[in-house]
Design a protein around this motif. Structure first.
Motif, short mmCIF file in Angstrom:
data_model
loop_
_atom_site.label_atom_id
_atom_site.label_comp_id
_atom_site.label_asym_id
_atom_site.label_seq_id
_atom_site.Cartn_x
_atom_site.Cartn_y
_atom_site.Cartn_z
N HIS A 11 0.73 -47.78 -10.35
CA HIS A 11 0.29 -46.39 -10.46
C HIS A 11 0.40 -45.93 -11.90
CE1 HIS A 11 0.31 -46.12 -6.11
NE2 HIS A 11 1.50 -46.68 -6.14
N SER A 12 -0.41 -44.96 -12.24
CA SER A 12 -0.33 -44.38 -13.58
C SER A 12 -0.65 -42.90 -13.50
CB SER A 12 -1.31 -45.06 -14.53
OG SER A 12 -2.62 -44.66 -14.24
N MET A 13 -0.40 -42.20 -14.59
CA MET A 13 -0.75 -40.80 -14.67
C MET A 13 -2.25 -40.73 -14.93
SD MET A 13 0.73 -37.86 -17.21
CE MET A 13 2.18 -38.80 -17.43
N ARG A 14 -2.97 -40.00 -14.10
CA ARG A 14 -4.42 -39.96 -14.24
C ARG A 14 -4.87 -39.07 -15.38
NH1 ARG A 14 -6.78 -42.60 -9.98
NH2 ARG A 14 -5.60 -42.62 -8.05
N TYR A 15 -4.32 -37.89 -15.50
CA TYR A 15 -4.74 -36.95 -16.51
C TYR A 15 -3.53 -36.41 -17.25
CZ TYR A 15 -8.97 -37.02 -13.72
OH TYR A 15 -10.06 -37.43 -13.03
N PHE A 16 -3.65 -36.24 -18.53
CA PHE A 16 -2.58 -35.65 -19.31
C PHE A 16 -3.20 -34.86 -20.45
CE2 PHE A 16 -3.44 -39.93 -20.66
CZ PHE A 16 -3.59 -39.83 -22.02
N ALA B 187 -4.63 -32.16 -17.81
CA ALA B 187 -3.56 -32.18 -16.83
C ALA B 187 -3.73 -31.01 -15.88
CB ALA B 187 -2.20 -32.10 -17.51
N ARG C 259 -1.69 -28.99 -14.54
CA ARG C 259 -0.90 -27.81 -14.88
C ARG C 259 -1.49 -27.07 -16.09
NH1 ARG C 259 5.49 -28.25 -15.02
NH2 ARG C 259 5.14 -28.07 -12.81
#
Length: 81
Positions: free
Chosen positions: A12-17, A21, A23
């Motif tokens: 798994h990875s962070m999709r958007y930052f 993101a 938030r």
């Protein structure tokens, strides 16, 4: 070159930052639209459960066996049997 960014199976990875993101989207989207000179379109209202089924399946879930529209009467408390 891009294959190093494709994760192995079950990884798994962070999709958007950053700006994308979830938030930060609410605070930065107005500024981004202003910078590119576009107007932000308003969100369309959500369809109700009944209207979604009517649109997609052409079935009214609130019509009874006799073609009359059902309405809420009361809820029953669960019984121990």
């Amino acid at each position: 070159m891009l294959s190093q960014h494709v994760l192995d199976r079950y990884q798994h990875s962070m999709r958007y930052f950053g700006l994308l993101a979830p938030r930060a989207k609410g605070t930065t989207s107005a500024a981004v639209f202003t910078l590119i000179g576009q107007k932000q379109r308003p969100r369309s209202p959500r369809l109700s459960w009944r209207n979604s089924l009517l649109r997609d399946f052409h079935v009214d879930p609130l019509l009874g066996d006799h073609g009359q529209r059902m309405h809420w009467v009361r809820s029953l408390q669960p019984t121990l049997a």
